[in-house]
Design a protein around this motif. Structure first.
Motif, PDB file in Angstrom:
ATOM      1  N   LYS A  41       3.919   8.904   8.438  1.00 18.07           N
ATOM      2  CA  LYS A  41       5.348   8.596   8.404  1.00 18.07           C
ATOM      3  C   LYS A  41       6.140   9.769   7.825  1.00 18.07           C
ATOM      4  O   LYS A  41       7.314   9.931   8.139  1.00 18.07           O
ATOM      5  N   ARG A  96      10.428   7.745  -3.629  1.00 19.98           N
ATOM      6  CA  ARG A  96      10.811   7.285  -2.291  1.00 19.98           C
ATOM      7  C   ARG A  96      10.779   8.417  -1.266  1.00 19.98           C
ATOM      8  O   ARG A  96      10.310   8.238  -0.147  1.00 19.98           O
ATOM      9  N   HIS A 154       9.393  11.602  -1.754  1.00 19.16           N
ATOM     10  CA  HIS A 154       8.276  12.534  -1.964  1.00 19.16           C
ATOM     11  C   HIS A 154       8.749  13.928  -2.354  1.00 19.16           C
ATOM     12  O   HIS A 154       7.941  14.870  -2.367  1.00 19.16           O
ATOM     13  N   ASP A 178       1.340   6.840   4.913  1.00 13.21           N
ATOM     14  CA  ASP A 178       2.697   7.105   4.436  1.00 13.21           C
ATOM     15  C   ASP A 178       2.989   8.600   4.377  1.00 13.21           C
ATOM     16  O   ASP A 178       4.125   9.015   4.635  1.00 13.21           O
ATOM     17  N   LEU A 179       1.967   9.378   4.034  1.00 11.00           N
ATOM     18  CA  LEU A 179       2.245  10.795   3.773  1.00 11.00           C
ATOM     19  C   LEU A 179       1.031  11.657   4.087  1.00 11.00           C
ATOM     20  O   LEU A 179      -0.106  11.293   3.773  1.00 11.00           O
ATOM     21  N   LYS A 206       3.177   0.410  -6.363  1.00  6.10           N
ATOM     22  CA  LYS A 206       2.384   0.400  -5.127  1.00  6.10           C
ATOM     23  C   LYS A 206       0.887   0.331  -5.441  1.00  6.10           C
ATOM     24  O   LYS A 206       0.454   0.517  -6.576  1.00  6.10           O
ATOM     25  N   THR A 243       9.657  11.433  12.140  1.00  2.00           N
ATOM     26  CA  THR A 243       8.937  11.704  10.896  1.00  2.00           C
ATOM     27  C   THR A 243       9.866  12.284   9.839  1.00  2.00           C
ATOM     28  O   THR A 243      10.766  13.066  10.155  1.00  2.00           O
ATOM     29  N   HIS A 278       0.829  -1.203   0.000  1.00  5.09           N
ATOM     30  CA  HIS A 278       0.000   0.000   0.000  1.00  5.09           C
ATOM     31  C   HIS A 278       0.862   1.251   0.000  1.00  5.09           C
ATOM     32  O   HIS A 278       1.948   1.293   0.586  1.00  5.09           O
ATOM     33  N   PHE A 279       0.360   2.284  -0.654  1.00  2.00           N
ATOM     34  CA  PHE A 279       0.866   3.646  -0.451  1.00  2.00           C
ATOM     35  C   PHE A 279      -0.335   4.502  -0.078  1.00  2.00           C
ATOM     36  O   PHE A 279      -1.307   4.581  -0.838  1.00  2.00           O
TER      37      PHE A 279
END
Length: 947
Positions: free
Chosen positions: A606, A722, A724, A576-577, A97, A460, A60-61
């Motif tokens: 994250k 990877r 962002h 993730d973001l 992903k 983070t 997953h993303f």
């Protein structure tokens, strides 16, 4: 006598023998017209659902969507935010992903209430006379309307997501989880009700969070006032006046103490003379901080004076003063208290303390058990606890306070000050600090939210990294979180307070009944008749409990979205973001962090990415009054969404972005170049099949260099996926297309593509590389130019149900990467500049019209002779011939240096021979063929072979 007739071959037109590009991919994008057609096709194909099915089993993303507010059409900031999110999601998907993206909306809160109230006022209706459930229903309808409008506008931008499964904070399932999250803080003891000053909007009649505050210049009245000392440790201080300075004269009725700095030097000043208009009295004694005395002389029009002595603030311990309005209902003593927040930056070195109207004031008052009078009503007017001022609005009270002080003989001076002052970001009106009973989440109790949040920040990944310091400093310094609002449109703080003890009821069974009801009925269940009895159950008497009617801060709501969006869509936690504007360090990032840390012990993300704000072309904030607003709807109508998306990704999104007519024209020109690159590739790949492919080991060096460049871009893109961080990625791709391809590789290989035999190894090698270029560029451009990349993909791979958005980024063979070859071609291109330089000079002075009319001499050191043969250099320089020389370049040579400082030079020489009518090279061999006297040998062979 006989006559012999000589037969002369008729001139032949060879244009039809040249293999020119052929593609249905048009030169013009015509995006405003075509983009809606692509959207319809994707909808028809169920592309989003197909992508989800195709992605099952992948990692997953999760980019968790920060909810925009459902209030009005989209502005350019919305477009920036959603486009950047979409690019990152699409790139993650194409990198392997499962990027399931759930867009959402923030639907509760004051702006929507405000709009509905405005409609009421226009109709002459009183909001307070409307039943609360009816009012909430109108707010809901308003939010639903704008949610639907914004959803369609986001789709038009090409943003891909689960639009059918979108979330909204006003959904009943959302409201149930929000109240359950409140319940977690209630049960773990972090939620409490307390009296303390909060930012209060008199216009909106509610408390505000720091994230709801913006600072603007404001003209404040200022006051210098006397507090006469009634008692002090030193006899010479009794009868002297401590002078305070304040920018909020309206807080004087709430004064209950004066603060001093223990280490500050104070001057005991004897007034001997005053200037005209001064309120000072000759013979009186004043206490002023010594460093501030020179400024005080000007402010208070102090004339001749003497400093009787200088004392440390510590000597004032235990002193008692009279309130400046003593005798007018303020006949209590005012203690002098040490305060570590007192400075000598401005004023007098003394701070008047109104415990109900400031954070430092409140804390000092609580430490010394000072009373906290409720002097101000919800609407900003004085209560009866402000004798002499009841009913007067605080922002109109300064003249009355001046007059009262003057009457009491305590006015020293008055003035005005322009300074930065907090305003509500909704009403744009100034706010006040006001102590009211509010619900708070403790930052430093046993739950240790502050400490856990700071640890989570350290763990983070921030893009850019400066965001770590911004949010970290805010969390470190912030007070307890005030989560209550005195409004109606939102999720209630569904808590009962026992009237006898004043303690909130912490009963899991009661909370479960509330959450269960909200799951099916939503938050309206709290406002139904008999709600208290229903939720308290048979074991408790509703008369013994207060049902809290405050709603929760909308930042708490949006901060808890992770708790219902991720599990409801089977997405992993943490996300993730999180990606929003840089102002969200104090907004959504901040509230999400505190909420999740308080309930889960960890951050809900994250990584955190922030972007800047959008300004006009001159760097000014956009405003309708300036006429400098760029609306995304207008851009899409004129240019298309792909141009807007390209603007986002060509910008440094970590900084503030600029947009306007000229910038959009530039983006349209950049788009045109990218589109022409795709069109040229498609045109020269007509009829290409895998059978034409040449193995990598058999490709010429130039082709292998292009493939190496693809591996460099591939690594750049995968690194952006990877980290962002996409800054500079798409400008680099554009530069590759414009500089490496169009101006270099394509220009060189046109001759092979157009004039070599169809099956020649060199032409096949070029088309092998063009195939790789098309596959890579359409895939790499697909996250940004979502419509154009689709068109370019289907132009070559037409399929009824096909789409580039179902593809992954190509996996490039490791053998394509060749650093040594890349270094050689850096040198070759550097040397080539000598030839192109001399050709440009010859073209400028009219010696030649085209480079193929030249056959220059290139001077290189002997060590560089192996780089290319003379024929190879002619091919690379697009000349008809070239001579290599190891001699020193003559004085008139065009000279360049490579990266290592080696000198190279080129001298012009014309090409010898005739111009080939088919390939336009000038060669001695042209004219030697009887059958094709206007062709070179290569072109003759191709024409004969095709005949």
């Amino acid at each position: 006598m006989s006559t012999e007739t000589q037969t002369i071959p008729a001139p032949r037109d060879y244009r039809g023998t040249v293999f020119l590009p052929d593609t249905p991919f048009p030169m013009r994008g015509d995006l405003p017209k075509r983009e809606p057609q692509w959207l319809e096709r994707w909808q028809r194909l169920g592309l989003w659902q197909r992508l989800r099915t195709q992605s099952k089993g992948r990692p997953h993303f999760v980019l968790h969507d920060g909810p925009p507010y459902a209030n009005g059409p989209l502005h350019i900031g919305h477009a920036l935010n959603k486009i950047l999110k979409d690019v990152i999601n699409r790139a993650a998907q194409m990198a392997g992903k499962d990027a399931d993206y759930v867009p959402g909306w923030d639907c509760h809160g004051l702006p929507i209430e405000w709009k509905v109230e405005e409609e009421y006022r226009a109709k002459g209706k009183d909001k307070d006379a409307v039943p609360v459930l009816e009012f909430r229903a109108e707010c809901r309808a308003y939010a639903e309307h704008w949610l639907d409008v914004q959803r369609e506008e986001f789709k038009r931008l090409g943003v891909f997501g689960d639009w059918e499964g979108r979330y909204a904070t006003m959904d009943v399932t959302s409201e149930a989880v929000i109240v359950a999250e409140i319940g977690k803080f209630l049960m773990n003891g972090s939620l409490y009700r307390g009296l303390r000053p909060v930012m209060w909007s008199p216009v909106e009649k509610t408390a505000l969070a720091e994230a709801e505050i913006e600072y603007h210049d404001h003209v404040s009245p200022t006051l210098w006032a006397r507090f006469r000392l009634l008692s002090a440790a030193a006899e010479d201080l009794v009868g002297a006046s401590v002078v305070i300075w304040t920018t909020t004269p309206w807080t004087i009725p709430g004064n209950r103490a004066v603060a001093y700095g223990e280490e500050i030097d104070y001057a005991l000043v004897h007034v001997e003379g005053v200037a005209e208009g001064s309120h000072l009295i000759p013979g009186e004694r004043l206490l002023i901080a010594l460093p501030l005395l020179p400024q005080f002389e000007k402010d208070a029009k102090l004339g001749a004076h003497s400093v009787k002595r200088v004392l440390k603030g510590a000597e004032l311990a235990g002193a008692i003063a009279a309130h400046p309005l003593r005798g007018a209902g303020y006949d209590f003593d005012v203690p002098l208290l040490a305060g570590d927040f007192v400075t000598t930056e401005a004023g007098t070195g003394f701070v008047h303390i109104a415990p109900g109207h400031g954070e430092d004031d409140f804390n000092l008052g609580r430490a010394h058990n000072l009373p906290i009078p409720e002097t101000v009503n919800d609407d900003g007017t004085f209560t009866v606890q402000a004798p002499g001022f009841a009913g007067l609005h605080v922002f109109k009270a300064h003249d009355a306070v001046y007059a009262a002080c003057e009457k009491a003989g305590t006015l020293v001076a008055k003035s005005k000050l322009t300074h930065s002052y907090p305003h509500s970001w909704r009403s744009k009106k100034p706010v006040i600090f006001r102590a009211t009973p509010q619900w708070f989440i403790a930052m430093d109790d046993a739950n240790e939210i502050r400490a856990k949040a700071l640890a989570a920040i350290d763990a983070t990944h921030f893009v850019p990294d400066i965001g770590r310091n911004r949010i970290g400093s805010m969390v470190a310094a912030r007070p307890d979180w005030c989560i209550s609002r005195q409004r109606a449109w939102g999720v209630p703080i569904a808590v009962f307070v026992e009237k006898r003890t004043g303690e909130p009821l912490r009963d899991p069974a009661v909370m479960e009944r509330i959450v269960s009801a909200f799951r099916t009925e939503g938050a309206d269940a709290w406002y139904q008749p008999g709600a208290a009895a229903r939720f308290l159950g048979n074991d408790r008497n509703p008369d013994d409990y207060e049902q809290v009617m405050d709603i929760v801060d909308v930042w708490f709501e949006s901060g808890s979205t992770h708790a219902f969006v991720l599990p409801d869509h089977n997405l992993p936690f943490p996300a993730d973001l999180y990606l929003e504007g840089s102002d969200q360090h104090r907004g959504w990032f901040h509230s999400s962090l505190l909420e999740s840390v308080g309930t889960n012990g960890v951050a809900p993300f994250k990584a955190v990415l922030t972007h800047g704000f959008v300004l006009d072309e001159q760097g000014r904030k956009m405003s309708k009054s300036l006429g400098n607003v760029t609306a995304p709807q207008a851009v899409m109508t004129q240019y298309g969404a792909d141009i807007l998306r390209l603007w986002v990704m060509n910008s440094d999104t970590a900084e503030d972005l600029r947009i306007g007519p000229e910038i959009l024209k530039q983006q349209a020109e950049l788009y045109r170049r990218l589109r022409n690159t795709l069109r040229w590739l498609l045109g020269n790949l007509a009829g290409f099949t895998d059978a034409e492919t040449v193995p990598h080991a058999e490709l010429p060096e130039l082709e292998r260099w292009v493939l190496h460049r693809l591996t460099e871009l591939d690594r750049r893109i995968r690194e952006a996926v990877r980290t962002h961080d996409w800054t500079g990625v798409y400008p680099e791709i554009h530069n590759f297309c414009a500089t490496d391809l169009s101006a270099f590789y394509f220009d060189i290989r046109k001759d092979s593509l157009y004039c070599d035999a169809l099956a020649s190894p060199r032409r096949r090698a070029v088309r092998t590389v063009l195939d790789a270029l098309h596959r890579c560029l359409t895939a790499w451009l697909a996250p940004v130019l979502v419509f154009t990349a689709e068109e370019a993909w289907l132009a070559r791979f037409p399929a009824e149900d096909g789409s580039v958005h179902l593809q992954d980024f190509p996996t490039l063979p490791e053998e394509w990467r060749d650093e040594a070859l890349a270094a050689i071609w850096v040198k070759i291109r550097a040397i080539r500049r000598a030839v192109t330089g001399v050709l440009e000079k010859a073209r400028a002075d009219g010696t030649i019209g085209a480079s193929l009319q030249a056959a220059p001499v290139l001077h290189v050191p002997e060590t560089d002779l192996p780089l290319l043969s003379p024929e190879g250099w002619a091919e690379i320089c697009i000349t008809s011939g070239l001579t290599l020389s190891t001699a020193e370049p003559p004085e008139d040579a065009f000279r360049v240096q490579d990266l290592f400082g080696t000198n190279f030079g080129a001298v012009f020489a014309p090409a010898q021979g005739q111009k080939c009518e088919r390939c336009w090279r000038v060669l001695p061999e042209v004219g030697q063929s009887a059958a094709h006297p206007t062709l070179c040998r290569r072109c003759e062979a191709v024409v004969e072979g095709a005949a």
